[in-house]
Scaffold this active site. Structure first.
Site, PDB file in Angstrom:
ATOM      1  N   GLN A 265      39.951  47.760  35.150  1.00 27.75           N
ATOM      2  CA  GLN A 265      40.779  48.124  36.298  1.00 27.75           C
ATOM      3  C   GLN A 265      41.057  49.633  36.290  1.00 27.75           C
ATOM      4  O   GLN A 265      41.504  50.183  35.297  1.00 27.75           O
ATOM      5  CB  GLN A 265      42.100  47.327  36.239  1.00 27.75           C
ATOM      6  CG  GLN A 265      42.992  47.486  37.453  1.00 27.75           C
ATOM      7  CD  GLN A 265      42.399  46.874  38.725  1.00 27.75           C
ATOM      8  OE1 GLN A 265      41.808  45.798  38.702  1.00 27.75           O
ATOM      9  NE2 GLN A 265      42.550  47.581  39.836  1.00 27.75           N
TER      10      GLN A 265
ATOM     11  N   ASP B  68      31.791  45.400  39.268  1.00 29.32           N
ATOM     12  CA  ASP B  68      32.349  46.368  40.232  1.00 29.32           C
ATOM     13  C   ASP B  68      31.229  47.190  40.874  1.00 29.32           C
ATOM     14  O   ASP B  68      31.437  47.864  41.870  1.00 29.32           O
ATOM     15  CB  ASP B  68      33.340  47.327  39.536  1.00 29.32           C
ATOM     16  CG  ASP B  68      34.792  46.891  39.709  1.00 29.32           C
ATOM     17  OD1 ASP B  68      35.074  46.181  40.702  1.00 29.32           O
ATOM     18  OD2 ASP B  68      35.637  47.268  38.874  1.00 29.32           O
TER      19      ASP B  68
ATOM     20  N   LYS C 287      43.078  38.760  41.601  1.00 26.10           N
ATOM     21  CA  LYS C 287      41.708  38.494  41.150  1.00 26.10           C
ATOM     22  C   LYS C 287      41.663  37.208  40.302  1.00 26.10           C
ATOM     23  O   LYS C 287      40.762  36.389  40.469  1.00 26.10           O
ATOM     24  CB  LYS C 287      41.164  39.702  40.363  1.00 26.10           C
ATOM     25  CG  LYS C 287      40.902  40.908  41.270  1.00 26.10           C
ATOM     26  CD  LYS C 287      40.590  42.185  40.496  1.00 26.10           C
ATOM     27  CE  LYS C 287      40.474  43.380  41.438  1.00 26.10           C
ATOM     28  NZ  LYS C 287      40.266  44.658  40.743  1.00 26.10           N
TER      29      LYS C 287
END
Ligand code: NAP
Length: 295
Positions: A97, A120, A53
């Site tokens: 995460q 997200d 990422k």
């Protein structure tokens, strides 16, 4: 006949190029899109995903920071950090995460993120907006799947899409995206799961089959028909003594056998994975454009 391989590496490079141009326009206005990525603990898969990422963020021109907390960090400390990031104008996007250590309530953490910065797209506000057909952002993996289909000439419009898996990050939001009353969506969607009796009865009816079940090579050639387009979301580690790491990655489909039969298929690795990361950058850019306000 051998199937067409839908390459996530190639398609994600296309997306990165497009995003670079949007980032350049933001930078002309003095805005650098910023992404804060938070990890708790040292799960090797999470470390590897986050490295990817950061790398893609740099390629797009997004400023990113990785914030790491030790495994035993109390929930309140994490929530306090999220609150701080919610108010930090440097960051237009925040991601935590997953998975988180067991002592931390994942839902509480997701709901602490300001929906405007929820790149997200896991916050209930953003999930709800998608479901009523007025999305702000789209969740990264399902959006990546949709873009792969559109960009490789297999629009789901008017097609029967069969999704295997009903998780909150994959199956359910993909269903919500593909049934939208919108050009490029408008699909008829069937969602299967572990309680679906005779899974093959459904997979054989698919024009487009998306598999996200986390079971190595579970979809075999006898479960699909010729002409189907297959998107394999699964990422599974299987033992491989010939590799230095001792494992290799395979998808949820028997790729070799299916690629002799179907119309098109995505590989693992190099399929949905890179598209997911590209879509995270897409969301960061959208969030930065939104937070910048009208031109
Ligand atoms: P998950 O939360 O474990 O959900 C799995 C889903 O598959 C559940 O809905 C489950 O049904 C269903 N399922 C399990 N076994 C099945 C079977 N034999 N037949 C039919 N359905 C079955 O998994 P996830 O988080 O969605 O992830 C799925 C896979 O995608 C994993 O391999 C993961 O690593 C991968 N993944 C890849 C990316 C990427 O960017 N490429 C991103 C995220 C995840 P129930 O609901 O009935 O339990």
């Amino acid at each position: 006949m051998a199937a067409k391989i839908i390459s996530g590496r190639e398609l994600s490079a296309q997306v990165v190029e497009e995003l670079r141009e949007r980032v350049a326009r933001l930078k002309e206005k003095g805005i650098t899109p910023g992404l804060a990525m938070v990890r708790v603990g040292d799960d090797p898969a999470s470390i590897s995903y986050m490295k990817q990422k950061s790398k893609t963020a740099a390629a797009v021109g997004v400023y990113s920071e990785t914030i790491v907390f030790p495994e035993d960090t109390p929930e309140e400390t994490l929530l306090a950090k999220i609150e701080e990031l919610n108010h930090d104008p440097k960051f237009h996007g925040i991601l935590v995460q997953l998975p988180l250590p067991k002592h931390i309530d994942e839902r509480k953490v997701i709901e602490a993120i300001d929906p405007v910065k929820d790149v997200d797209c896991f916050h209930p506000v953003n999930v709800g907006k998608l479901l009523i057909g007025e999305p702000y952002l789209l969740p990264c993996t399902p959006h990546g799947v949709w873009q792969m289909l559109l960009r490789s000439g297999y629009s789901p419009e008017g097609k029967h899409v069969v999704i295997c898996g009903r998780s909150n990050i994959n199956g359910k939001p993909l269903f919500a995206i593909l049934i939208q009353k919108k050009a490029g969506a408008n699909a008829t969607v069937t969602v299967c799961h572990s309680r679906t009796p005779d899974l093959a009865r459904f997979t054989r009816q698919a024009d487009i089959l998306v598999v996200a079940i986390g079971r190595p090579r579970a979809i075999t050639a006898d479960m699909v028909r010729e002409g189907t387009v297959v998107i394999d979301v699964g990422v599974n580690r299987v033992p491989d003594p010939t590799k230095k790491s001792g494992f290799r990655l395979v998808g949820d489909t028997d790729f070799e056998a299916l690629s002799e039969k179907v119309e098109a298929i995505t590989p693992v690795p190099g399929g949905v994975g890179p598209m997911t990361v590209a879509m995270l950058m897409w969301n960061t850019v959208v969030a930065a454009e939104f937070q910048a306000g009208p031109a």
